[in-house]
Structures are given as structure tokens and as C-alpha cells.
Enzyme design. Structure first.
Site, PDB file in Angstrom:
ATOM      1  CG  ASP A  33       0.081  -1.149   8.126  1.00 31.05           C
ATOM      2  OD1 ASP A  33       0.281  -2.057   8.944  1.00 31.05           O
ATOM      3  OD2 ASP A  33       0.950  -0.745   7.331  1.00 31.05           O
ATOM      4  CE  LYS A  65       0.919   1.276   4.430  1.00 29.24           C
ATOM      5  NZ  LYS A  65       1.715   2.483   4.745  1.00 29.24           N
TER       6      LYS A  65
END
Length: 267
Positions: free
Chosen positions: A132, A8
Site C-alpha cells: 500500500d 488510510k
């Protein structure tokens, strides 16, 4: 069974306050990137985690994937598995590679053993492993807040653009990155700024870690400058570094940056 665990990038990152538990509250946007590790599970005599390609710092028994599997094994009495990782996502680059591996491992185990876990339940398993981690369960663009583990799905599609990721040969520890931060609430939330035209993001959207990281590692700042010089519409450091991404209107090749950095083209 195997899965391709993607990285990401962070489109902006604001550190808003330090929490009583020692963590920080942040605002950021997580966006999936077409850069993948491979995660495989196979039946075994005893559970282990093997890095077949690439390297991961630390002890094997502390691997985040192993922790994720152990939690599921404890609750469901699962048989031993060998977890095999082929690492392609750079470590210490602000790309969430380890978190992605753990999340995709949980999804693999859920499918292989037909555990019937919902997305929310799988998020609960991985959330303690890293701020995350939970993002990679649903793996869609989100506005993230709190410790970075609370999400609101956003309408953001960058598929019309060409994304280039540059990883200098530098490891930035998260602890070092946070040591240079002075938390402050931004005047306008990133939740609103992210909907600006991409051309306006250069001035409006910031990564709070850049100031202190660039001061210590000017080579990383030079990469960002180079991306703009090559025509990027928007460029920024991802997470707490050290990778920098550039978003371009069309496909590009950057041979000069390839000389001293790993460069990934994610059209």
C-alpha cells in the site's frame, strides 16, 4: 522539513487468489483518513531514524523510512539525514502508518533536494517496501487491485460524513490474518459495489479478513457491533485489522468505547 503522513482505511477487502510469488491478489478501496504521523528530515553526520514519540516494533535499522531514504541516497548521492518520526497512527491496525511514513519521506526528500521525481517515479521507489506504500504518493481514493499496489482513481467523497476510528489494544499480524483466508473471486467487483448508496454498503461490501479475525478476537467484532448500535451507517475492519471504523451521518461521541480502546474522531 516535515510532513504530516496520514493513515488510510479500507472500504471493503476481497482476497481473490494466491499468486505464484506467495502474495495474494486483492480488491479493496483505499481512502485517506485524517489521522497523522509527523515525518521530519534534518541534516546529520550520519543517517539514522529516530522515533521521538510512540513506538515501532523491530530494529531501527529495519525501519521502512530508512529503507526508502537509502534507496534514494544510493541513486542520487544524497548527504546524511536524520529521520525523526512522531507516531500517532496505531501500529498493527490496518491503517498503513508505516507505508504512509515511507511515502511522505520520499516526497520530503524529493522536495528538499529538488530531485524532480514524478509521482510515478516516487511510486516506483516505495512500491517494493509494501503493497500500500504507493497509494500515499498521490493520496487520493482509489480502487486497488493486484497485490494492492495497482490503482484506479475513483470518485469517492466522504467529507459529508463523520468517521470514527476505534483501535482495541490488540495487534493482528498480517500473516495470521491471511492464514485464515480462502481466496475467492466475488460475484460483483468492489469496483462496482463502492458506488452503491452508503446505506446499502452494510450488506453488500465485506472485508474477507473479518471472519477469521473476529473468530480469534471477538473483542474486535464487538467494536464493530457497538459502532452499528451507536448509529453508524457503515462499519468495518480496516485492512487485516485490528482497527474498526464507523461512518456516521453526524458528529458523535462514544465514551463507552473510549473506556477500553483508543478512539479517533475524524470529522
Amino acid at each position: 522539513m516535515l510532513a504530516f503522513a496520514n493513515a488510510k482505511i479500507n472500504l471493503g477487502l476481497s482476497v481473490t487468489e494466491k499468486r505464484p510469488d506467495g502474495y495474494h491478489n486483492i480488491e479493496t478501496v483505499f481512502y485517506p483518513l485524517k489521522l497523522y504521523d509527523v515525518v521530519e528530515i534534518t541534516d546529520a553526520e550520519e543517517t539514522s531514524c529516530v522515533v521521538a514519540e510512540g513506538t515501532i516494533p523491530g530494529n531501527a535499522e529495519d525501519n521502512i523510512c530508512l529503507k526508502a531514504f537509502n534507496a534514494l541516497q544510493k541513486d542520487f548521492g544524497l548527504p546524511a539525514q536524520q529521520i525523526t518520526l512522531l507516531k500517532n497512527i496505531p501500529v498493527g491496525a490496518g491503517l498503513g502508518g508505516g507505508s504512509a511514513d515511507a511515502a511522505f519521506l520520499v516526497k520530503l526528500v524529493n522536495d528538499k533536494f529538488k530531485l524532480g521525481l514524478s509521482d510515478a517515479q516516487m511510486e516506483d521507489y516505495v512500491r517494493p517496501l509494501g503493497a500500500d506504500c504507493a497509494f500515499f504518493i498521490r493520496n487520493k481514493p482509489v480502487f486497488a487491485y493486484g497485490k494492492g499496489d495497482q490503482f484506479e482513481v475513483i470518485d469517492l467523497d466522504l467529507s459529508a460524513y463523520f468517521i470514527v476510528l476505534v483501535k482495541p489494544d490488540i495487534h493482528v499480524s498480517t500473516a495470521d490474518a491471511y492464514s485464515g483466508i480462502k481466496p475467492a473471486v466475488a460475484g460483483t467487483s468492489l469496483k462496482d459495489l463502492i458506488h452503491l448508496p452508503l446505506e446499502d454498503c452494510k450488506l453488500a461490501i465485506k472485508n474477507d479478513f473479518e471472519a477469521s479475525v473476529f473468530a480469534k478476537y471477538p473483542e474486535i467484532e464487538a467494536v464493530k457491533s457497538s459502532l452499528y448500535h451507536e448509529g453508524a451507517i457503515f462499519a468495518a475492519m480496516s485492512g487485516s485489522g485490528s482497527s474498526v471504523f464507523g461512518i456516521f451521518a453526524a458528529e458523535v461521541k462514544l465514551p463507552e468505547l473510549e473506556k477500553r480502546n483508543r478512539v479517533f474522531y475524524n470529522g
